[in-house]
Structure formats: C-alpha cells, structure tokens
Write a protein that holds these residues in place. Structure first.
Motif, PDB file in Angstrom:
ATOM      1  N   LEU A 182      44.421  49.335  33.256  1.00 16.18           N
ATOM      2  CA  LEU A 182      43.423  50.030  32.444  1.00 16.18           C
ATOM      3  C   LEU A 182      44.029  50.807  31.285  1.00 16.18           C
ATOM      4  O   LEU A 182      43.544  50.753  30.156  1.00 16.18           O
ATOM      5  N   GLN A 183      45.097  51.537  31.528  1.00 18.34           N
ATOM      6  CA  GLN A 183      45.660  52.404  30.498  1.00 18.34           C
ATOM      7  C   GLN A 183      46.409  51.628  29.422  1.00 18.34           C
ATOM      8  O   GLN A 183      46.185  51.824  28.224  1.00 18.34           O
ATOM      9  N   GLN A 184      47.317  50.723  29.822  1.00 19.52           N
ATOM     10  CA  GLN A 184      48.158  50.027  28.833  1.00 19.52           C
ATOM     11  C   GLN A 184      47.500  48.793  28.254  1.00 19.52           C
ATOM     12  O   GLN A 184      47.759  48.429  27.103  1.00 19.52           O
ATOM     13  N   HIS A 185      46.651  48.121  29.027  1.00 20.66           N
ATOM     14  CA  HIS A 185      46.034  46.868  28.564  1.00 20.66           C
ATOM     15  C   HIS A 185      44.540  46.896  28.884  1.00 20.66           C
ATOM     16  O   HIS A 185      44.052  46.146  29.736  1.00 20.66           O
ATOM     17  N   PRO A 186      43.789  47.754  28.193  1.00 20.36           N
ATOM     18  CA  PRO A 186      42.364  47.926  28.540  1.00 20.36           C
ATOM     19  C   PRO A 186      41.529  46.665  28.363  1.00 20.36           C
ATOM     20  O   PRO A 186      40.440  46.575  28.943  1.00 20.36           O
ATOM     21  N   PHE A 187      42.015  45.688  27.592  1.00 24.57           N
ATOM     22  CA  PHE A 187      41.225  44.466  27.428  1.00 24.57           C
ATOM     23  C   PHE A 187      41.037  43.742  28.753  1.00 24.57           C
ATOM     24  O   PHE A 187      40.082  42.977  28.925  1.00 24.57           O
ATOM     25  N   ILE A 188      41.941  43.983  29.716  1.00 22.16           N
ATOM     26  CA  ILE A 188      41.823  43.335  31.020  1.00 22.16           C
ATOM     27  C   ILE A 188      40.529  43.774  31.717  1.00 22.16           C
ATOM     28  O   ILE A 188      39.970  43.031  32.532  1.00 22.16           O
ATOM     29  N   VAL A 189      40.047  44.974  31.393  1.00 20.37           N
ATOM     30  CA  VAL A 189      38.848  45.488  32.064  1.00 20.37           C
ATOM     31  C   VAL A 189      37.654  44.572  31.822  1.00 20.37           C
ATOM     32  O   VAL A 189      36.949  44.174  32.754  1.00 20.37           O
ATOM     33  N   GLN A 190      37.396  44.219  30.570  1.00 18.41           N
ATOM     34  CA  GLN A 190      36.232  43.377  30.315  1.00 18.41           C
ATOM     35  C   GLN A 190      36.434  41.970  30.873  1.00 18.41           C
ATOM     36  O   GLN A 190      35.465  41.326  31.310  1.00 18.41           O
ATOM     37  N   GLU A 191      37.683  41.485  30.888  1.00 14.14           N
ATOM     38  CA  GLU A 191      37.938  40.178  31.498  1.00 14.14           C
ATOM     39  C   GLU A 191      37.600  40.215  32.989  1.00 14.14           C
ATOM     40  O   GLU A 191      36.952  39.311  33.520  1.00 14.14           O
ATOM     41  N   GLY A 192      38.061  41.279  33.666  1.00 11.77           N
ATOM     42  CA  GLY A 192      37.810  41.390  35.094  1.00 11.77           C
ATOM     43  C   GLY A 192      36.348  41.616  35.408  1.00 11.77           C
ATOM     44  O   GLY A 192      35.815  41.076  36.392  1.00 11.77           O
ATOM     45  N   LEU A 193      35.670  42.408  34.581  1.00 10.68           N
ATOM     46  CA  LEU A 193      34.252  42.662  34.813  1.00 10.68           C
ATOM     47  C   LEU A 193      33.418  41.410  34.604  1.00 10.68           C
ATOM     48  O   LEU A 193      32.392  41.223  35.263  1.00 10.68           O
ATOM     49  N   TRP A 194      33.849  40.568  33.680  1.00 13.28           N
ATOM     50  CA  TRP A 194      33.109  39.316  33.496  1.00 13.28           C
ATOM     51  C   TRP A 194      33.207  38.446  34.746  1.00 13.28           C
ATOM     52  O   TRP A 194      32.225  37.846  35.181  1.00 13.28           O
ATOM     53  N   LEU A 195      34.404  38.404  35.355  1.00  9.74           N
ATOM     54  CA  LEU A 195      34.550  37.675  36.614  1.00  9.74           C
ATOM     55  C   LEU A 195      33.701  38.327  37.704  1.00  9.74           C
ATOM     56  O   LEU A 195      33.027  37.637  38.486  1.00  9.74           O
ATOM     57  N   LEU A 196      33.731  39.647  37.772  1.00 11.18           N
ATOM     58  CA  LEU A 196      32.938  40.347  38.790  1.00 11.18           C
ATOM     59  C   LEU A 196      31.453  40.064  38.594  1.00 11.18           C
ATOM     60  O   LEU A 196      30.693  39.907  39.561  1.00 11.18           O
ATOM     61  N   ASN A 197      31.018  39.993  37.347  1.00 13.65           N
ATOM     62  CA  ASN A 197      29.629  39.645  37.043  1.00 13.65           C
ATOM     63  C   ASN A 197      29.266  38.297  37.649  1.00 13.65           C
ATOM     64  O   ASN A 197      28.210  38.133  38.273  1.00 13.65           O
ATOM     65  N   LEU A 211      48.789  37.864  41.912  1.00 18.87           N
ATOM     66  CA  LEU A 211      48.952  38.690  40.711  1.00 18.87           C
ATOM     67  C   LEU A 211      48.665  40.158  41.009  1.00 18.87           C
ATOM     68  O   LEU A 211      49.317  41.050  40.465  1.00 18.87           O
ATOM     69  N   ALA A 212      47.701  40.392  41.891  1.00 19.41           N
ATOM     70  CA  ALA A 212      47.368  41.778  42.239  1.00 19.41           C
ATOM     71  C   ALA A 212      48.527  42.464  42.952  1.00 19.41           C
ATOM     72  O   ALA A 212      48.703  43.679  42.838  1.00 19.41           O
ATOM     73  N   SER A 213      49.331  41.681  43.652  1.00 21.77           N
ATOM     74  CA  SER A 213      50.477  42.266  44.356  1.00 21.77           C
ATOM     75  C   SER A 213      51.635  42.556  43.408  1.00 21.77           C
ATOM     76  O   SER A 213      52.612  43.197  43.800  1.00 21.77           O
ATOM     77  N   GLU A 214      51.535  42.083  42.171  1.00 22.72           N
ATOM     78  CA  GLU A 214      52.615  42.268  41.199  1.00 22.72           C
ATOM     79  C   GLU A 214      52.249  43.287  40.126  1.00 22.72           C
ATOM     80  O   GLU A 214      52.850  43.308  39.065  1.00 22.72           O
ATOM     81  N   ALA A 245      41.582  42.705  45.125  1.00 19.59           N
ATOM     82  CA  ALA A 245      42.608  42.291  44.157  1.00 19.59           C
ATOM     83  C   ALA A 245      42.145  42.576  42.735  1.00 19.59           C
ATOM     84  O   ALA A 245      42.912  43.075  41.896  1.00 19.59           O
ATOM     85  N   LEU A 246      40.895  42.264  42.452  1.00 19.50           N
ATOM     86  CA  LEU A 246      40.366  42.451  41.105  1.00 19.50           C
ATOM     87  C   LEU A 246      40.375  43.925  40.708  1.00 19.50           C
ATOM     88  O   LEU A 246      40.793  44.284  39.596  1.00 19.50           O
ATOM     89  N   PHE A 247      39.975  44.803  41.614  1.00 22.85           N
ATOM     90  CA  PHE A 247      39.961  46.233  41.290  1.00 22.85           C
ATOM     91  C   PHE A 247      41.375  46.799  41.187  1.00 22.85           C
ATOM     92  O   PHE A 247      41.624  47.704  40.386  1.00 22.85           O
ATOM     93  N   LEU A 248      42.302  46.273  41.972  1.00 23.54           N
ATOM     94  CA  LEU A 248      43.701  46.695  41.825  1.00 23.54           C
ATOM     95  C   LEU A 248      44.219  46.365  40.432  1.00 23.54           C
ATOM     96  O   LEU A 248      44.890  47.170  39.784  1.00 23.54           O
ATOM     97  N   ILE A 249      43.887  45.158  39.966  1.00 21.63           N
ATOM     98  CA  ILE A 249      44.320  44.735  38.628  1.00 21.63           C
ATOM     99  C   ILE A 249      43.671  45.598  37.557  1.00 21.63           C
ATOM    100  O   ILE A 249      44.329  46.064  36.617  1.00 21.63           O
ATOM    101  N   LEU A 250      42.377  45.839  37.691  1.00 23.80           N
ATOM    102  CA  LEU A 250      41.674  46.646  36.690  1.00 23.80           C
ATOM    103  C   LEU A 250      42.257  48.053  36.599  1.00 23.80           C
ATOM    104  O   LEU A 250      42.478  48.578  35.502  1.00 23.80           O
ATOM    105  N   GLN A 251      42.504  48.661  37.740  1.00 28.56           N
ATOM    106  CA  GLN A 251      43.030  50.021  37.735  1.00 28.56           C
ATOM    107  C   GLN A 251      44.472  50.071  37.242  1.00 28.56           C
ATOM    108  O   GLN A 251      44.882  51.027  36.584  1.00 28.56           O
ATOM    109  N   SER A 252      45.239  49.027  37.534  1.00 25.68           N
ATOM    110  CA  SER A 252      46.655  49.023  37.158  1.00 25.68           C
ATOM    111  C   SER A 252      46.862  48.807  35.664  1.00 25.68           C
ATOM    112  O   SER A 252      47.802  49.342  35.076  1.00 25.68           O
TER     113      SER A 252
END
Length: 503
Positions: A346-361, A292-295, A337-344
C-alpha cells in the motif's frame, strides 16, 4: 453504475549495463499498470554504451552528413578491418534519428547491412546486428519497414548458440513489430510464432525474457485477437508461458513478468478464456498468488510488484468471463493472501490496491467469498482502503454491494460499516458516491433497521446534498423515501448494471 464483474482491460560491466536496462524496462512495465503499452528497448551492453556518457548518462551523437554516411557505407564494403571499423562507427551514428533516415535512404544501404548480418565472421555479424538493433529503435515507421529484408534472418538466428546474439535478435524483432503492421504481416507467414515456440524451452533467462518481450508486443497489435492469438493458442506457447509465470519466484522474475503480461493480453482478446482454463490457468495463478503473498516486503525480491500486477489482472479477467469457473478456486486462503499483498504494498506501490480490489470485486460475485470475507473478519481491512483513491473507494463500495446483494444475513454483518458510509457520500468522485448510494439501497431493502440507524446518524443531510446533482438526485430522493417507509414494506430487486472492461 459498476457491475459485479469486469475486466482490467495498460559479464562484469555487461551485468551492470543489463541491470541499468532492466531498470528502464521496469519503468516501462510500471506504465503498463494503467494501460496496455507498446514500447521499444535498447541493448547496449558493451563499450559503445559507455561512449554515450559517464555515470550511465547517454548522449545522442550529432547527425552525420550524407557524405559521411556514404563514406561509412563504402567502408562497410571494403576489407575486413575497414568493414568492422565502419560498422562500429555506424552503430554509434545510428543512435541519431536524422542519421538513421539518411542511412536507410541510401541506395543499397540495407542490402549491404543485411549482407554483413549474414556474414560467417562472428564479430562482423554481431556489429551488423547491433546496427540493425539501433535502426529497430527508430520511431519512424519508414525506418522499421526498411529493415524488412532482415526479418527472415532474425528469425533464423534465434536458433543459434550465442545467448547474447539471440537476445539481440529478439529485442530487434520486438522493436520492429511495434512500429509497423507491414513488418508483422511479413513475420507471421515467415513463421514467427512457431520459431518463438521452439525458443521458449531455452534454459537462458535472458533469452526467455527477450522472447516474452516479442510476444507481448505482438499480442498488443490491433490485429492480434483475429490473427495472432489463434496462432499462439495452436502452439505450445500458452502452457510454457503459464509454467514460466508460475515458476517466476524460483527462476527469476524478468521472464515471468513478460509472460504474465502476455497471458493478460491473451485473456483481454476475449477469445481464449476456455483454452487457458483447460490448461489449469485459474488454479495455477491462484496458487502463485498464495506464493507471492508469502514473499511480501520486507523480504520480497526487488520488482515483485511488477509480477503481482499482471497476475492479479489475469486472475480477475478470467473470473470476469462467463465460464462459471469460480468454483475452481474456492479457497478462502486467497482472500487472506490478497489482503496481505494489499497491506504490504500500500505505501510504496499504491497502484496494487486497485488491482487487488478489482480481483476482490470479481471474487465476491461468488457467495462463498462474500461469506468468507466476513467470517475471516476482513471487513475492517477492506474499509481501511476507502481513502486510498477515488477508484479504490468505488471498488471497495462495489465489493460491499456484492456482499449486500447476497441477502439479509450478510447485510446484518455489514451494518457495522454504516458509520463509514457517511464520509463516502461526501467524496468528490460521483462514481464512488453512486456506489455508496447503491449500497445503502441494498442495506435498506434487506435490513430496514439500517435505514433508521442511518437517519439517526445524520444520513438525511448526507443524502440531501446530492439532490442538486442531475445524476444522483433521483437515487438520493428514492433512498430518503425508502428510509421513511415502515419496516418490512419493501421488496428486494436487482441492483447492478454493467461495467466496461479494463484494458
């Protein structure tokens, strides 16, 4: 306080109409990013949909009188032409809530409709199926329960050869199980789980997506952990769901999204972690995350964020279990991969940030990922997420606490984050501030020089502003006392509490 780990418990014209329906479904799925959501869906992919209005706008027809409904019912009992014409008119009329209720109250109405649903005439059967589908969309439990006599036939027809008809039956079943526990209790002994298991190897994307919809509705029922999840686990469904989720980028994301939510609901039942782990769910989903990170945008397929969301939740919640499974995915590429997704996103779908941070936690409960995050120089990217939202700030600080807890060596590397902690202590969210205080506590304990540096940067004023807060004043006072102690005077201790599961 937040703990280290926790669960997110959230044809030609026909193709155009299907695309419109999928847009509506996408909106429903977006709502599920915050909470588990049962919903109902309509399939109107023929000329009847166009009758609802121009430019895609649907209008609800005026209610029929009881006499008009009775006349339609009589027409359904006459010759084939009258029957088909009456069914077509009824289908349109049943888009009105009042007409639905009048129809189901008529003696013999459902019996007649089910009789036509079992007709050997394909066009009559399809029209009757569409009428049942309209009824299934009612928000009135009494209307759903009136459809109980049709459930066994709906299951039987899932083995048919018409993709359109099978899809219609699936969405009708999915709508019915939402509204009524009585419907679910009838469908389970009728064998809905084995029937769905036999359908999941269908080659048709539309059928698989509809099947995923039915399962996702069933798995959100209040009785699911005790009565439905065990039946699902005893079937072939989990292995095929995992396969379809992980092949979503190749086979189409519609079905993959539905089954990813199904896996999420199964994990949230707290009864299935071992079963899913034995199927290799953790490494499979981790590999999918790399794919997914590659897409990521700008080349990402439309709606990719709808798949990323439940995949992140599944991974995170599996890691949150007490199964010692973290070693199965000890791969630093996951962090990249997780940080690529978060950065990609962040602007259009900011809800992904908290989802990714929960996994990182949950990942950083493992020392390997704490060290890898710092070795890969991902700390600046993590700190850039602090301003995204109050929850993001709390999660970023929780991740930093996870790292700091691992000892002096990692705390030394976190020293560079100190200038950003002062603004964090001024945040309006007490949960984020609490995590900031927790992080300072760990840093002061492990690296007393951080305390002196903190005071030099104006940290005393930042702490004193919380001395009037009942929930923070004691911790702020303790940190001020700790900062005044001579180097080496403190000993380390436990720092984290527990956190309730995200749904």
């Amino acid at each position: 306080m937040w703990g280290r780990r926790g669960r997110w418990a959230g044809p030609g014209g026909a193709e155009e109409l299907r695309a419109r329906r999928r847009e509506r479904e996408a909106a429903l799925r977006r709502a599920r990013r915050q909470e588990q959501l049962v919903s109902k869906r309509l399939l109107r992919e023929d000329s009847a949909a166009a009758e609802g209005g121009r430019d895609g706008a649907e209008t609800v027809p005026d209610p029929l009188s009881e006499d008009e409904v009775l006349e339609l019912l009589r027409g359904m009992q006459r010759g084939s032409e009258d029957r088909k014409r009456s069914l077509s008119r009824l289908r349109r009329a049943l888009q009105n809530k009042d007409t639905q209720q009048k129809f189901v109250r008529l003696d013999g109405s459902i019996r007649t409709l089910v009789g036509l649903f079992t007709s050997s005439l394909a066009d009559v059967q399809m029209e009757a199926a569409r009428c049942l589908h309209e009824l299934s969309h009612s928000s009135d439990p009494a209307v759903a329960e009136a459809c109980l006599p049709a459930t066994s036939y709906l299951l039987t027809y899932l083995s048919g050869h018409s993709v359109e008809f099978t899809e219609l039956c699936l969405y009708t079943l999915g709508n019915l199980v939402v509204e009524s526990e009585a419907v679910r209790k009838q469908l389970l002994p009728q064998g809905i789980i084995p029937v769905l298991a036999s359908c999941i190897q269908s080659p048709h994307e539309a059928v698989l997506e509809g099947l995923g919809y039915v399962l996702s509705q069933l798995l959100q029922a209040k009785e699911a952990p005790a009565e439905i999840v065990p039946l699902v686990l005893d079937s072939v469904l989990p292995q095929h769901m995992l396969r379809l989720v992980c092949s979503g980028l190749k086979a189409g994301t519609g079905a993959a999204v539905e089954f990813a939510w199904c896996l999420h609901y199964i994990v949230c039942s707290h009864t299935a972690d071992a079963a899913l782990l034995s199927l290799g769910a953790l490494p499979a989903l981790a590999t999918l995350l790399l794919d997914l990170a590659s897409e990521t945008p700008p080349d990402a397929p439309e709606g990719l964020e709808l798949l990323i969301c439940p995949v992140l939740r599944c991974l995170s919640n599996l890691l949150a279990g007490d199964t010692g499974c973290q070693g199965q995915i000890r791969d630093e590429r996951l962090l990249v991969a997780l940080f690529l997704i978060l950065q990609s996103f962040l602007q259009q779908h900011p809800f992904i940030v908290q989802e990714g941070l929960w996994l990182l936690n949950n990942l950083t409960d493992e020392p390997f990922f704490c060290s890898a995050l710092l070795a890969l120089d991902l700390l600046p990217a993590l700190l850039q997420l602090l301003p995204c939202s109050p929850m993001a700030a709390a999660l970023v600080l929780t991740v930093l606490c996870n790292i700091a807890e691992k000892g002096p060596a990692l705390c030394q590397q976190l020293h560079q984050a100190l200038p950003l902690l002062l603004p964090a202590l001024a945040l309006p969210d007490p949960q984020a501030v609490g995590q900031g205080l927790e992080l300072l506590h760990l840093l002061f304990l492990h690296c007393p020089e951080v305390a002196a540096d903190f005071i030099r940067q104006g940290g005393q004023r930042a702490l004193e502003q919380h001395q009037s807060s009942p929930e923070l004043q004691e911790r702020a006072r303790a940190l001020l006392d700790l900062a005044g102690q001579p180097a080496g005077a403190s000993t380390t201790g436990p720092c984290h509490g527990t956190v309730s599961a995200f749904p």
